[in-house]
Design a protein around this motif. Sequence first.
Motif, PDB file in Angstrom:
ATOM      1  N   ALA A 114      57.313  56.323 -36.410  1.00 13.55           N
ATOM      2  CA  ALA A 114      57.159  57.174 -35.381  1.00 13.55           C
ATOM      3  C   ALA A 114      58.474  58.166 -35.048  1.00 13.55           C
ATOM      4  O   ALA A 114      58.249  59.193 -34.799  1.00 13.55           O
ATOM      5  CB  ALA A 114      56.955  56.340 -33.998  1.00 13.55           C
ATOM      6  N   ASP A 115      59.469  57.459 -35.465  1.00 13.73           N
ATOM      7  CA  ASP A 115      60.746  58.332 -35.276  1.00 13.73           C
ATOM      8  C   ASP A 115      61.199  58.706 -36.674  1.00 13.73           C
ATOM      9  O   ASP A 115      62.255  58.753 -37.068  1.00 13.73           O
ATOM     10  CB  ASP A 115      61.728  57.526 -34.633  1.00 13.73           C
ATOM     11  CG  ASP A 115      62.133  56.310 -35.357  1.00 13.73           C
ATOM     12  OD1 ASP A 115      61.303  55.982 -36.348  1.00 13.73           O
ATOM     13  OD2 ASP A 115      62.976  55.416 -34.855  1.00 13.73           O
ATOM     14  N   HIS A 116      60.221  59.200 -37.565  1.00  9.21           N
ATOM     15  CA  HIS A 116      60.678  59.530 -38.899  1.00  9.21           C
ATOM     16  C   HIS A 116      61.823  60.625 -38.765  1.00  9.21           C
ATOM     17  O   HIS A 116      61.729  61.520 -38.029  1.00  9.21           O
ATOM     18  CB  HIS A 116      59.322  60.048 -39.876  1.00  9.21           C
ATOM     19  CG  HIS A 116      59.833  60.178 -41.188  1.00  9.21           C
ATOM     20  ND1 HIS A 116      60.587  60.969 -41.740  1.00  9.21           N
ATOM     21  CD2 HIS A 116      59.225  59.236 -42.061  1.00  9.21           C
ATOM     22  CE1 HIS A 116      60.621  60.825 -42.938  1.00  9.21           C
ATOM     23  NE2 HIS A 116      60.065  59.693 -43.359  1.00  9.21           N
ATOM     24  N   PRO A 117      62.685  60.410 -39.566  1.00  5.10           N
ATOM     25  CA  PRO A 117      64.052  61.538 -39.548  1.00  5.10           C
ATOM     26  C   PRO A 117      63.687  62.932 -39.948  1.00  5.10           C
ATOM     27  O   PRO A 117      64.403  63.848 -39.455  1.00  5.10           O
ATOM     28  CB  PRO A 117      65.108  60.657 -40.192  1.00  5.10           C
ATOM     29  CG  PRO A 117      64.422  59.809 -41.424  1.00  5.10           C
ATOM     30  CD  PRO A 117      63.154  59.308 -40.530  1.00  5.10           C
ATOM     31  N   ALA A 118      62.594  62.985 -40.950  1.00  5.16           N
ATOM     32  CA  ALA A 118      62.273  64.075 -41.449  1.00  5.16           C
ATOM     33  C   ALA A 118      61.173  64.734 -40.932  1.00  5.16           C
ATOM     34  O   ALA A 118      60.841  65.982 -40.959  1.00  5.16           O
ATOM     35  CB  ALA A 118      62.437  64.121 -43.034  1.00  5.16           C
TER      36      ALA A 118
ATOM     37  N   GLN B  13      57.203  67.678 -47.788  1.00  4.40           N
ATOM     38  CA  GLN B  13      57.939  66.425 -47.023  1.00  4.40           C
ATOM     39  C   GLN B  13      57.321  65.110 -47.684  1.00  4.40           C
ATOM     40  O   GLN B  13      57.938  64.193 -47.930  1.00  4.40           O
ATOM     41  CB  GLN B  13      57.729  66.548 -45.473  1.00  4.40           C
ATOM     42  CG  GLN B  13      58.582  67.598 -44.804  1.00  4.40           C
ATOM     43  CD  GLN B  13      58.052  67.560 -43.402  1.00  4.40           C
ATOM     44  OE1 GLN B  13      56.601  67.666 -42.893  1.00  4.40           O
ATOM     45  NE2 GLN B  13      58.982  67.964 -42.420  1.00  4.40           N
ATOM     46  N   TYR B  14      55.952  65.391 -48.047  1.00  8.28           N
ATOM     47  CA  TYR B  14      55.236  64.119 -48.375  1.00  8.28           C
ATOM     48  C   TYR B  14      55.875  63.854 -49.988  1.00  8.28           C
ATOM     49  O   TYR B  14      56.142  62.719 -50.278  1.00  8.28           O
ATOM     50  CB  TYR B  14      53.832  64.269 -48.648  1.00  8.28           C
ATOM     51  CG  TYR B  14      53.072  63.258 -49.172  1.00  8.28           C
ATOM     52  CD1 TYR B  14      52.755  62.108 -48.428  1.00  8.28           C
ATOM     53  CD2 TYR B  14      52.672  63.213 -50.514  1.00  8.28           C
ATOM     54  CE1 TYR B  14      52.146  61.026 -48.924  1.00  8.28           C
ATOM     55  CE2 TYR B  14      51.985  62.182 -50.851  1.00  8.28           C
ATOM     56  CZ  TYR B  14      51.702  60.939 -50.379  1.00  8.28           C
ATOM     57  OH  TYR B  14      51.081  60.058 -50.847  1.00  8.28           O
TER      58      TYR B  14
ATOM     59  N   GLU C 250      55.277  47.172 -39.931  1.00  2.97           N
ATOM     60  CA  GLU C 250      56.431  46.550 -39.735  1.00  2.97           C
ATOM     61  C   GLU C 250      57.449  46.928 -40.961  1.00  2.97           C
ATOM     62  O   GLU C 250      58.653  47.261 -40.653  1.00  2.97           O
ATOM     63  CB  GLU C 250      56.503  44.983 -39.581  1.00  2.97           C
ATOM     64  CG  GLU C 250      55.616  44.477 -38.508  1.00  2.97           C
ATOM     65  CD  GLU C 250      54.556  44.291 -38.420  1.00  2.97           C
ATOM     66  OE1 GLU C 250      53.696  44.109 -37.519  1.00  2.97           O
ATOM     67  OE2 GLU C 250      53.755  44.630 -39.498  1.00  2.97           O
ATOM     68  N   ILE C 251      56.867  47.217 -41.939  1.00  2.00           N
ATOM     69  CA  ILE C 251      57.544  47.711 -43.304  1.00  2.00           C
ATOM     70  C   ILE C 251      58.006  49.161 -43.024  1.00  2.00           C
ATOM     71  O   ILE C 251      59.237  49.711 -43.428  1.00  2.00           O
ATOM     72  CB  ILE C 251      56.978  47.337 -44.520  1.00  2.00           C
ATOM     73  CG1 ILE C 251      56.802  45.846 -44.742  1.00  2.00           C
ATOM     74  CG2 ILE C 251      57.514  48.029 -45.779  1.00  2.00           C
ATOM     75  CD1 ILE C 251      55.896  45.527 -46.081  1.00  2.00           C
ATOM     76  N   ILE C 252      57.084  49.855 -42.556  1.00  2.00           N
ATOM     77  CA  ILE C 252      57.554  51.304 -42.526  1.00  2.00           C
ATOM     78  C   ILE C 252      58.196  51.677 -41.098  1.00  2.00           C
ATOM     79  O   ILE C 252      58.891  52.888 -41.243  1.00  2.00           O
ATOM     80  CB  ILE C 252      55.964  51.986 -42.451  1.00  2.00           C
ATOM     81  CG1 ILE C 252      55.117  51.991 -43.743  1.00  2.00           C
ATOM     82  CG2 ILE C 252      56.197  53.477 -42.023  1.00  2.00           C
ATOM     83  CD1 ILE C 252      55.857  52.524 -44.857  1.00  2.00           C
TER      84      ILE C 252
ATOM     85  N   ASP D  76      62.359  55.796 -43.680  1.00  3.55           N
ATOM     86  CA  ASP D  76      61.735  57.126 -43.915  1.00  3.55           C
ATOM     87  C   ASP D  76      60.659  57.019 -45.105  1.00  3.55           C
ATOM     88  O   ASP D  76      60.457  58.129 -45.870  1.00  3.55           O
ATOM     89  CB  ASP D  76      63.071  58.121 -44.382  1.00  3.55           C
ATOM     90  CG  ASP D  76      63.824  57.585 -45.644  1.00  3.55           C
ATOM     91  OD1 ASP D  76      63.428  56.039 -45.986  1.00  3.55           O
ATOM     92  OD2 ASP D  76      64.518  58.260 -46.449  1.00  3.55           O
ATOM     93  N   MET D  77      60.114  56.067 -45.154  1.00  7.82           N
ATOM     94  CA  MET D  77      59.124  55.690 -46.171  1.00  7.82           C
ATOM     95  C   MET D  77      57.863  56.118 -45.764  1.00  7.82           C
ATOM     96  O   MET D  77      57.454  56.031 -44.564  1.00  7.82           O
ATOM     97  CB  MET D  77      59.007  54.315 -46.651  1.00  7.82           C
ATOM     98  CG  MET D  77      60.374  53.717 -47.416  1.00  7.82           C
ATOM     99  SD  MET D  77      60.355  52.155 -48.115  1.00  7.82           S
ATOM    100  CE  MET D  77      60.042  50.974 -46.567  1.00  7.82           C
ATOM    101  N   LEU D  78      56.663  56.410 -46.655  1.00  5.09           N
ATOM    102  CA  LEU D  78      55.566  56.780 -46.138  1.00  5.09           C
ATOM    103  C   LEU D  78      54.590  55.904 -47.197  1.00  5.09           C
ATOM    104  O   LEU D  78      54.951  55.449 -48.521  1.00  5.09           O
ATOM    105  CB  LEU D  78      55.231  58.318 -46.735  1.00  5.09           C
ATOM    106  CG  LEU D  78      56.194  59.516 -45.999  1.00  5.09           C
ATOM    107  CD1 LEU D  78      55.750  60.785 -46.656  1.00  5.09           C
ATOM    108  CD2 LEU D  78      56.072  59.127 -44.416  1.00  5.09           C
TER     109      LEU D  78
END
Length: 310
Positions: free
Chosen positions: A177-181, A190-191, A238-240, A244-246
Amino acid sequence: MNLNTLDLNLLLVFDAVLRTGSTTLAGEELGLTQSAVSNGLRRLRAAFDDPLFIKTPQGMSPTPMAERLAPSLREGLDRIRQAIDDREDFLPAASQRQYVLYASDTGQRVFLPRLLGRLRREAPGVQLVTLQASPRDAPRLMAAGEIDLALGFFLHFQAGFYRQKLFSDHYVCMAAADHPAIRGPMTLAQYMHAPHVVYRPAVGSHAFFEDVIDKLFSEHNLRRQVVLQVTHGLGLPEIIAGTDMLVAVPASLAQACAGSPGVRFLPLPFDAPLVDITQQWHERFHRDLGHAWLRRTIADLFQDGGAAPA
């Protein structure tokens, strides 16, 4: 006595004479003449080397051997009659049947809550078992009767299987939810430049979708940065969260995880194929009334497609 040489129809004669005490009444019950029943008794006596029934003023009285045979033979005939009755009239509310479902952990999250809710109301004695086997072993286990239904995203099994489309699914991207990019809609750049988690469950054909992504990276001459590969959807939020992972997941799994804190779900920034979520079964179960009832129940809950042989 060799069972292979015994006419099993004679056991019906034995049972009828035992219950009625009369060759005449036994014949009326079986739709046979009195002489046909007597002939059947002669063959039984020869097979068992025992008179089996003795004429008395009270009727045909069983010998000690006939009395020893009676409980087991009657139980066997009752089981056969029950099997025939089950074929003719399946009653969900009275059933104690167990069904084995081949599904991934995602399939369990998508299908089981609603399915169990229906079964608890309509067939409380029915039991469900989920099984995860390799895609190579699953068709063999289904053909052997060890798996009743495969539920999820599966490419066609070989000939001898039926498939019924339940609904179409698509993939979405799970991100923190708070992805840095990524603040707004996700771009292709981005992907493709983000680190990835690969969700590849052991059950189903999800490798097909990962091949689509790998081809996309190859077409752009980019190397995909894979940090983690997982075979279970449990724990993905929980992992994500907070990274910054997708990860690309089926929308049905995303819906099941919608209440998870710390993640959000975004449309993929490229054209991705829809996948058919199906139920598939072997032809050995196609006309089984109990099996057909379960398939109808699942279709009623989830289906928007039709059924046809694979």
